[in-house]
Design an enzyme around this catalytic site. Sequence first.
Site, PDB file in Angstrom:
ATOM      1  N   CYS A   1       0.707  -1.082   0.120  1.00  0.00           N
ATOM      2  CA  CYS A   1       0.066   0.112   0.019  1.00  0.00           C
ATOM      3  C   CYS A   1       1.038   1.175   0.121  1.00  0.00           C
ATOM      4  O   CYS A   1       2.163   1.292   0.624  1.00  0.00           O
ATOM      5  CB  CYS A   1      -0.959   0.070   1.366  1.00  0.00           C
ATOM      6  SG  CYS A   1      -2.402  -1.294   1.227  1.00  0.00           S
ATOM      7  N   ASP A   2       0.209   2.376  -0.639  1.00  0.00           N
ATOM      8  CA  ASP A   2       1.110   3.629  -0.467  1.00  0.00           C
ATOM      9  C   ASP A   2      -0.151   4.608  -0.673  1.00  0.00           C
ATOM     10  O   ASP A   2      -0.979   4.617  -1.338  1.00  0.00           O
ATOM     11  CB  ASP A   2       2.280   3.779  -1.354  1.00  0.00           C
ATOM     12  CG  ASP A   2       2.894   4.891  -1.055  1.00  0.00           C
ATOM     13  OD1 ASP A   2       4.080   4.530  -0.194  1.00  0.00           O
ATOM     14  OD2 ASP A   2       2.809   6.198  -1.701  1.00  0.00           O
ATOM     15  N   SER A   3       0.237   5.752   0.000  1.00  0.00           N
ATOM     16  CA  SER A   3      -0.760   6.779   0.215  1.00  0.00           C
ATOM     17  C   SER A   3      -0.291   8.237  -0.125  1.00  0.00           C
ATOM     18  O   SER A   3       1.064   8.372   0.088  1.00  0.00           O
ATOM     19  CB  SER A   3      -1.518   7.088   1.574  1.00  0.00           C
ATOM     20  OG  SER A   3      -2.314   5.799   1.775  1.00  0.00           O
TER      21      SER A   3
END
Length: 199
Positions: free
Chosen positions: A71-73
């Site tokens: 995941c990456d935001s």
Amino acid sequence: MPTLVLASASPARLATLRSAGLDPQVVVSGVDESQVAGVPPAELALRLAELKCAAVAERDELPADGLVLGCDSVLELDGAALGKPDDAGDAERRWRAMRGRSGVLHTGHCLHDRANGHRLAATASTTVHFADLTDDEITAYVATGEPLHVAGAFTVDGLGGGFVTRIDGDHHNVVGVSLPLLRGMVRELGHRWTDLWAG
């Protein structure tokens, strides 16, 4: 039952997954995020999630039945992608630009099934509305250090929660992982969400 592996060092993601009944094995990807640049914010979040997932999924020490989640935001404001701030001054400048406005928090998700090599990737986007902070509030918040370690320089599940007036979309996505999106991905790969519940 497959073993969920979280390819992220984020304590907020881990806490969110644990609150949802999952207890993933954590393996930090070590991906250099600066290698992806010049793409729109939603695509940036997705590409980084894919890189993190791939970096961990290749490791021999993982369970053969592992479901690896990367995941990456990033926060999109005025078309720009805002990850973690460079320093306290950067965080203060961001908050002066964000206060009283809204941005879109994009979280890329990539799920790799080591048992068969299948992989899915998707981005969840949530609109976040920020309070009109005073300069003193911005200074005090940045001084806590919290905004220096998170995408967009804010949290919704910590000290920054009082500065978020409304969220349009999935609350968990703002914390760093969209549980409804992840459930759908798990099911699409042929697994039952409830089989991932710990113990």
